[in-house]
Write a protein that holds these residues in place. Sequence first.
Motif: not given
Length: 341
Positions: A124-150
């Motif tokens: 299966a193919k999966l994806a996640i927002i705001d977390a890093v999942v170390d798996a060969p079938n997962v795309a992990s999307v994270t943001f540099k919230e600290h930059e925008g919050s600055f």
Amino acid sequence: MKKYLLLLILVLGISTLLAGCGTDTENGAENNQGTEESLVKIGMVTDVGGVNDNSFNQSAWEGLQLLDKDLKGEVKVDFAQSTSDAEYIPNLTQFVKAGWDLTWGIGFLMGDHVKTVAEQNPEAKLAIIDAVVDAPNVASVTFKEHEGSFLVGVVAGLMTKTDKIGFVGGMDIPVIARFDAGFTAGVKAANPDAKIIYNYTGAFDKPDLGKAAAATMYDQGVDIIFHAAGATGDGVFNEAKARKDAGQDVWVIGVDKDQSITFGDDITLTSMMKRVDQAVYRVSKELVDGEFKPGLIQLGLKENGVGLPAENPNIPADVLEKVNEFKQKIINGEIEVPSEK
């Protein structure tokens, strides 16, 4: 005899007609099923904040809805809402086991659950927002919230009239810590004399807790509150509106989406945009195009993944100019925004 013969012909004619109708209906169902099978199916599972949280879950769903609009006839999108963490794995699994082409998990809290489902279903193919999942079938999307919050911290630091500023967080987890650290650094860079009062409510789905936290802060003289609390932040806006209606000069800085669209320009000073919708659209479109890439995708100011809304009617031109100066310095690497305090 002629009557019987006529009756027999009539019965045979009706039977043939009905048989023909049955064949058409069956073929129609097969055609619909074929169309269904030809669609690229993308599902999304919310965290406990729900799809109408006015925050990142809603933004993610809007990204899929836009994809559906742009690729009409090519994709099918749907979501499942979670009311507790016990529902994360069942909700993710229902899409995977039904053969959906991509399944999204929205939010840091779903990290371990997405990993479990990914390991149990390596095809299966999966994806996640705001977390890093170390798996060969997962795309992990994270943001540099600290930059925008600055940047919104700079706005708050320059625009506070009381030198008292509030931060309302949801749960004390790494993603919210990045909001906190960046905001604190921005406030201090713009106004070293400002005092920041913090309140972590422990929830992303409790507007009553956000309202109580805001009430306490405003009573202490805070005039601007930045929330990073999902639907809990709705309560911050509700308290600000009540105060504003009573003549008190208070503001809220929204999060994830341009929250002035929901709560109005009269109480929303600005928002720290986290472009979850664009990220979900981008990864999903790559899947449709046969270019799905597992691994980490990180989006900051340079990638236009975070920042202020295009329109900021409540921020004076000189303050916006200062914000843009800081923004460029961050992009150029002249300022490194801390991701933790």
